[in-house]
Design an enzyme around this catalytic site. Structure first.
Site, short mmCIF file in Angstrom:
data_model
loop_
_atom_site.label_atom_id
_atom_site.label_comp_id
_atom_site.label_asym_id
_atom_site.label_seq_id
_atom_site.Cartn_x
_atom_site.Cartn_y
_atom_site.Cartn_z
N ASP A 204 3.26 -9.17 -7.54
CA ASP A 204 3.50 -10.67 -7.05
C ASP A 204 2.30 -11.57 -7.14
O ASP A 204 2.60 -12.72 -7.14
CB ASP A 204 4.34 -10.42 -5.74
CG ASP A 204 3.27 -9.90 -4.52
OD1 ASP A 204 3.22 -8.65 -4.44
OD2 ASP A 204 2.44 -10.50 -3.93
N ASP B 296 -1.47 -1.98 -3.28
CA ASP B 296 -0.57 -2.73 -2.71
C ASP B 296 0.79 -2.34 -2.87
O ASP B 296 1.32 -3.23 -4.04
CB ASP B 296 -0.80 -4.36 -3.06
CG ASP B 296 0.27 -5.16 -2.70
OD1 ASP B 296 0.07 -6.28 -3.16
OD2 ASP B 296 0.83 -5.19 -1.65
N1 SAM Z 1 3.17 -6.66 -0.12
C1 SAM Z 1 4.34 -5.73 -0.26
C2 SAM Z 1 4.55 -4.66 0.72
O1 SAM Z 1 3.46 -4.59 1.59
O2 SAM Z 1 5.46 -3.91 0.68
C3 SAM Z 1 3.92 -4.92 -1.54
C4 SAM Z 1 3.94 -6.00 -2.56
S1 SAM Z 1 4.03 -5.59 -4.34
C5 SAM Z 1 5.72 -6.25 -4.86
C6 SAM Z 1 4.39 -3.70 -4.67
C7 SAM Z 1 4.61 -3.56 -5.98
O3 SAM Z 1 4.31 -1.95 -5.86
C8 SAM Z 1 6.01 -3.61 -6.64
O4 SAM Z 1 5.91 -4.63 -7.45
C9 SAM Z 1 6.07 -2.47 -7.47
O5 SAM Z 1 6.65 -2.44 -8.46
C10 SAM Z 1 4.74 -1.75 -7.33
N2 SAM Z 1 4.51 -0.37 -7.60
C11 SAM Z 1 5.49 0.68 -6.95
N3 SAM Z 1 4.94 2.05 -7.52
C12 SAM Z 1 4.10 1.64 -8.36
C13 SAM Z 1 3.37 2.37 -9.15
N4 SAM Z 1 3.34 4.02 -9.20
N5 SAM Z 1 2.45 1.93 -10.02
C14 SAM Z 1 2.40 0.73 -10.09
N6 SAM Z 1 2.73 -0.29 -9.38
C15 SAM Z 1 3.84 0.41 -8.42
#
Ligand code: SAM
Length: 284
Positions: free
Chosen positions: A90, A159
């Protein structure tokens, strides 16, 4: 959709409890290659991002989480130059990290649709950070990146979503061990580690899995109202045990030199964030 009820957390102990938002307008709903993405507008929290039914960020309180997950490690380290963000599509963490005189930031996000749709519908989160020449966005699995990359970083910020779906592997010992291999000496890993009131085992598990790789493993706290359940735990892992013991007096000149405004972070809040109530300290 008139009301959005946040799905249960990955942890079944969350049964029977949820939060609900009145939806004034749904902006986008998409089943991406990895998750169900919804962005909607609310009267009191502004715009909201949810992934697989779980609240990720709201316009009203995203500053708390993004300031605390970025500024606590960066002011503790004092002179980090190379930062890796795993997840964070994000752009909120990237925005805050780039306020420091870092040289390079790699952001590894598994789901390109998150970056695309947040840039379009939640531009305040990244606030132009994706266009900063110091930032490089890699659409890929963070697990694979830390396992295969040869780069080293002063700070790794995980994150991630909760430990379910694509995020599950970001809470394993193998991933933490690979993060250690990517860290420069004296480097630091910080993680999104859930709300201990509802997800105590998530923090305890991360602690157990980090300890074989780092001399100092702990967490610090922030209160993000829409991460329902009180304190949010942010994981902390480093071989430099002094980093966690910096006082407000140590941090104040660093914050003053940085010369930027914040809405939640301050040297006093930074130092106090490591004061853990016994029920949370007992999990680590
Ligand atoms: N601030 C949020 C929270 O505390 O829950 C998290 C924000 S961010 C949107 C989380 C991101 O992690 C998502 O966009 C998701 O697609 C990403 N994500 C999940 N698993 C992942 C992986 N194995 N590698 C990279 N990104 C990943």
């Amino acid at each position: 959709m008139t009301w959005f009820t946040e799905a249960l957390y990955a942890d079944p102990s969350h049964e029977g409890y949820a939060q609900t938002f009145y939806v004034s307008r749904e902006l986008v709903r998409r089943r991406t290659d990895f998750q169900e993405l919804v962005i909607f507008e609310t009267p009191h929290h502004g715009r909201v991002l949810a992934l697989d039914g779980v609240i990720q960020a709201t316009e009203k309180d995203e500053f708390v989480y993004h300031e605390m997950l970025a500024h606590v490690p960066l002011f503790a380290l004092g002179s980090a130059k190379r930062v890796l963000i795993v997840g964070g599509g994000d752009g909120g963490i990237l925005r805050e990290v780039l306020r420091h005189p870092v040289e390079q930031v790699r952001l590894v996000e598994i789901d390109g649709a998150v970056v695309e749709l947040c840039r379009e519908h939640l531009p305040f989160l990244s606030a132009g950070a994706f266009d900063d020449p110091r930032a490089r966005v890699i659409i890929g699995d963070g697990i694979r990146f830390v396992a295969e990359s040869m780069e080293t970083f002063d700070l790794i910020v995980v994150d991630s979503t909760d430990p379910a779906g694509p995020g599950e592997g970001l809470f394993t010992e193998a991933f933490y061990g690979d993060c250690k291999k990517r860290l420069a000496p004296g480097g630091l890993v910080v993680t999104q580690n859930g709300v201990p009131h509802f997800q105590p085992q998530e923090l305890a598990r991360s602690g157990r899995r980090l300890k074989p790789h780092f001399a100092d493993v702990g967490c610090y706290l922030a209160v993000v109202p829409t991460y329902v359940g009180g304190f949010m735990a942010l994981g902390w892992a480093t071989d430099d045990v002094g980093l966690r013991r910096l006082t407000e007096a140590d941090l104040a000149p660093r914050f003053a030199r940085a010369g930027f405004e914040t809405r939640y972070y301050s040297p006093a809040v930074h130092a106090a964030a490591f004061a853990l109530p016994p029920f949370i300290a007992a999990l680590l």
